[in-house]
Design an enzyme around this catalytic site. Structure first.
Site, PDB file in Angstrom:
ATOM      1  N   GLU A 128       0.570  -0.953   0.289  1.00  0.00           N
ATOM      2  CA  GLU A 128       0.333   0.128   0.000  1.00  0.00           C
ATOM      3  C   GLU A 128       0.819   1.351  -0.176  1.00  0.00           C
ATOM      4  O   GLU A 128       2.113   0.866   0.548  1.00  0.00           O
ATOM      5  CB  GLU A 128      -0.986  -0.047   1.317  1.00  0.00           C
ATOM      6  CG  GLU A 128      -0.548  -0.020   2.659  1.00  0.00           C
ATOM      7  CD  GLU A 128       0.312   1.840   3.206  1.00  0.00           C
ATOM      8  OE1 GLU A 128      -0.990   2.134   3.023  1.00  0.00           O
ATOM      9  OE2 GLU A 128       0.425   1.431   4.226  1.00  0.00           O
TER      10      GLU A 128
ATOM     11  N   SER B 293       8.796   5.990   4.357  1.00  0.00           N
ATOM     12  CA  SER B 293       8.547   7.100   4.740  1.00  0.00           C
ATOM     13  C   SER B 293       8.846   8.222   4.195  1.00  0.00           C
ATOM     14  O   SER B 293      10.221   8.306   5.118  1.00  0.00           O
ATOM     15  CB  SER B 293       8.252   6.412   6.355  1.00  0.00           C
ATOM     16  OG  SER B 293       7.234   8.188   6.786  1.00  0.00           O
TER      17      SER B 293
ATOM     18  N   HIS C 145       4.418   7.383   1.789  1.00  0.00           N
ATOM     19  CA  HIS C 145       4.899   6.599   2.476  1.00  0.00           C
ATOM     20  C   HIS C 145       4.379   4.700   1.598  1.00  0.00           C
ATOM     21  O   HIS C 145       2.800   5.203   1.138  1.00  0.00           O
ATOM     22  CB  HIS C 145       4.058   6.807   4.321  1.00  0.00           C
ATOM     23  CG  HIS C 145       3.061   5.294   4.957  1.00  0.00           C
ATOM     24  ND1 HIS C 145       3.444   5.133   5.847  1.00  0.00           N
ATOM     25  CD2 HIS C 145       2.754   4.200   4.177  1.00  0.00           C
ATOM     26  CE1 HIS C 145       2.468   4.112   6.628  1.00  0.00           C
ATOM     27  NE2 HIS C 145       1.743   3.885   5.131  1.00  0.00           N
TER      28      HIS C 145
ATOM     29  N   HIS D 252       6.774   8.944  17.471  1.00  0.00           N
ATOM     30  CA  HIS D 252       5.605   8.271  17.015  1.00  0.00           C
ATOM     31  C   HIS D 252       4.439   9.778  17.100  1.00  0.00           C
ATOM     32  O   HIS D 252       4.849  10.687  16.331  1.00  0.00           O
ATOM     33  CB  HIS D 252       5.630   7.283  16.353  1.00  0.00           C
ATOM     34  CG  HIS D 252       4.857   8.150  15.091  1.00  0.00           C
ATOM     35  ND1 HIS D 252       3.524   8.240  14.434  1.00  0.00           N
ATOM     36  CD2 HIS D 252       4.819   8.166  13.361  1.00  0.00           C
ATOM     37  CE1 HIS D 252       3.448   8.517  13.527  1.00  0.00           C
ATOM     38  NE2 HIS D 252       4.295   7.866  12.505  1.00  0.00           N
TER      39      HIS D 252
ATOM     40  N   PHE E  91       4.052  17.788  13.503  1.00  0.00           N
ATOM     41  CA  PHE E  91       3.595  17.506  12.266  1.00  0.00           C
ATOM     42  C   PHE E  91       1.939  18.405  12.006  1.00  0.00           C
ATOM     43  O   PHE E  91       2.014  19.564  11.697  1.00  0.00           O
ATOM     44  CB  PHE E  91       2.984  16.371  11.403  1.00  0.00           C
ATOM     45  CG  PHE E  91       2.363  16.487  10.306  1.00  0.00           C
ATOM     46  CD1 PHE E  91       3.272  17.274   9.405  1.00  0.00           C
ATOM     47  CD2 PHE E  91       1.291  15.821  10.075  1.00  0.00           C
ATOM     48  CE1 PHE E  91       2.383  17.181   7.723  1.00  0.00           C
ATOM     49  CE2 PHE E  91       1.052  15.677   8.842  1.00  0.00           C
ATOM     50  CZ  PHE E  91       1.819  16.613   7.501  1.00  0.00           C
TER      51      PHE E  91
ATOM     52  N   ARG F 182      -6.062  -0.010   3.948  1.00  0.00           N
ATOM     53  CA  ARG F 182      -5.453   0.223   3.120  1.00  0.00           C
ATOM     54  C   ARG F 182      -4.724  -1.036   1.967  1.00  0.00           C
ATOM     55  O   ARG F 182      -4.749  -0.870   0.457  1.00  0.00           O
ATOM     56  CB  ARG F 182      -4.236   1.667   2.841  1.00  0.00           C
ATOM     57  CG  ARG F 182      -4.274   2.634   3.044  1.00  0.00           C
ATOM     58  CD  ARG F 182      -3.846   3.589   2.573  1.00  0.00           C
ATOM     59  NE  ARG F 182      -2.744   3.807   3.476  1.00  0.00           N
ATOM     60  CZ  ARG F 182      -2.865   4.106   4.502  1.00  0.00           C
ATOM     61  NH1 ARG F 182      -4.241   5.075   5.728  1.00  0.00           N
ATOM     62  NH2 ARG F 182      -1.581   4.546   4.875  1.00  0.00           N
TER      63      ARG F 182
END
Ligand code: HEM
Length: 350
Positions: A141, A219, A324, A300, A307, A176
Site C-alpha cells: 500500500e 516513509s 509512505h 511517533h 506535524f 489500505r
C-alpha cells in the site's frame, strides 16, 4: 472519494475495516495506481558501508557503476546516504522494477551478478548489502499527502488515485492493504529457524530470508518546495523529533518493540549532493508491531504532534510532501544478503 484498494483486488471481506464506507477523512490523501498490472513489483536496497576514505572511494565507485548498468536496469532508482548506529557511513542505491523477472535477470546477469558474486567483495574496505522485497499487489500500500508527490514505488505508477477514504486514523495503513480484507497478516507460517542463519563476521557472505509477514516501510519527507515560516518550522520543530524517533528505532529499545532494522537516510544526487528529501526505511517483525509504534509510542506521537502543529500554523496549506509505502512480505518475497558487514547491519542485528 474512492477506496485505496484497487477495484480488481476488492473481494468479500471476512475481516471488517477499522472504519466503514461512511467515514470521511479530515484532509486529502492519495495512493499510487498501477493500471491493470497485478504482478509483484520489486525494490532492492543496495548498500555500501564504510568508515575510511578508501571505503568511501569504493562505495562511490560502486554507486556510479550501479547507476550505469543499462541491461535490465530498474524503471526508477534513487540514491541516499546516512550514518548508522555503529558510526559507519552508508550509501544506499535503491532500484524499483515493474517486472520481478527483469530484476532477477539484472541480479544474476553478467554485469551486476558477476560484480556482486566476485570474491573481491570479501577483501574490501567496504561492507555491502542487498535487501530485496517483491510484494504481491495484495501486500503493498502507498499513501501520499499530495497528488504530485510520487516517490518510491509510486514512480512506477500509471497514475495517482482520486482522494482516498482509508487514511487519517490509526489502522488505516492496514485497511489500505488489499490482503487485510481476508488475512490477519500476523500468523507466522514458515519461520526460518535462527540457527540456520550463519553468524556474521568480517570477510563473510551471509544470505537468508526472514519469516512470513515481515513488514517494510519507506516513509518519505520532501521539504524542497517549502519556504518562509513553513520551512523554518519544519527544520526547527519537525525534523529534530523525526531524527529522535529514527534514533530510537535504530537502538536496542527499537529492536525490543519489533523494529528489526531502521535507517534514516537523506536523498542525494549522482554526485552525492544532498536533496531536501529524506526517508525512514525500516523492517519490522510484523505489521502489528509497526502499528503499535505509530499509534502508541512517544517518539511517533512527538513526530505526529509537531506535524499537526505545523499544519495548523499553515492553515492546512502545506508545501511539505509526505509519502509512505508499506509491504507485508511472505518469506518467498524477500531476500537479504550481507557481505563483509558489521554485525548490527540491517537484519543481522536481529
Ligand atoms: C516527518 C515525518 C513524519 C510525519 C509528519 C508523520 C505523520 C504521520 C501521519 C499524519 C500519519 C497518519 C496518516 C494518515 O493515515 O493519513 C502517520 C501514520 C503512520 N506513520 Fe508517520 N510520520 C512521519 C514519519 C514516519 C516514519 C519515519 C515512520 C516509520 C519509519 C512512520 C510510520 C507511520 C505508520 C506505520 C503510520 C500508519 C499507522 C496506521 O495507519 O495504523 N511515520 N504518520
Amino acid at each position: 472519494m474512492e477506496s485505496a484498494i484497487p477495484l480488481p483486488l476488492r473481494c468479500p471481506r471476512s475481516r471488517p475495516p477499522t472504519r466503514g464506507d461512511d467515514y470521511s477523512p479530515p484532509n486529502p490523501g492519495f495512493t499510487a495506481r498501477f493500471g491493470d498490472a497485478l504482478q509483484p513489483l520489486t525494490v532492492v536496497f543496495l548498500g555500501a558501508q564504510f568508515r575510511s576514505p578508501e571505503g568511501e572511494a569504493l562505495a562511490r565507485a560502486a554507486v556510479g557503476l550501479w547507476c550505469d548498468l543499462a541491461e535490465h536496469a530498474p524503471d526508477h532508482h534513487d540514491i541516499a546516504q546516512g550514518t548508522d548506529e555503529a558510526g559507519f557511513s552508508t550509501l544506499v542505491w535503491t532500484g524499483y522494477w515493474r517486472d520481478a523477472a527483469r530484476f532477477e535477470q539484472w541480479r544474476q546477469g553478467l554485469a551486476f551478478g558477476a560484480w556482486w558474486n566476485s570474491e573481491h567483495r570479501l577483501d574490501e574496505a567496504c561492507g555491502w548489502f542487498m535487501e530485496v522485497a517483491s510484494p504481491a499487489p495484495q501486500r503493498l500500500e502507498t499513501l501520499y499527502s499530495s497528488p504530485d508527490g510520487f516517490e518510491g514505488f509510486g514512480r512506477l505508477a500509471s497514475h495517482m488515485s482520486a482522494e482516498i477514504r482509508e487514511h487519517g486514523y490509526w489502522g488505516s495503513m492496514r485497511d489500505r492493504l488489499p490482503a487485510s480484507q481476508t488475512e490477519a497478516l500476523t500468523e507466522v507460517l514458515t519461520a526460518t529457524p535462527a540457527s540456520r542463519v550463519p553468524r556474521p563476521n568480517r570477510r563473510a557472505r551471509v544470505a537468508f530470508s526472514a519469516a512470513d509477514h515481515l513488514a517494510l516501510i519507506r516513509s518519505g519527507q520532501d521539504w524542497s518546495r517549502t519556504a518562509g515560516l513553513e520551512r523554518e518550522r519544519y527544520v526547527r520543530d519537525v525534523e529534530p523529533v523525526l531524527r529522535a524517533g529514527m534514533d530510537f528505532l535504530d537502538s536496542e529499545a527499537g529492536l525490543a518493540i519489533g523494529c528489526l532494522s531502521n535507517r534514516y537516510l537523506r536523498i542525494v544526487d549522482k554526485d552525492l549532493r544532498p536533496a531536501e528529501k529524506s526517508y525512514g526505511l525500516s523492517w519490522w517483525a510484523s505489521l502489528a508491531d509497526m502499528e503499535r509504534w505509530a499509534r502508541d509510542h512517544a517518539t511517533h506521537s512527538a513526530i505526529f504532534g509537531s506535524f499537526m502543529r505545523l499544519v495548523q500554523e499553515m492553515n492546512l496549506e502545506l508545501a511539505l510532501r509526505l509519502s509512505h509505502e508499506v509491504s507485508v512480505l511472505r518469506s518467498s518475497e524477500q531476500r537479504f544478503e550481507y557481505i563483509n558487514c558489521h554485525e548490527r547491519t540491517g537484519l543481522l542485528r536481529s
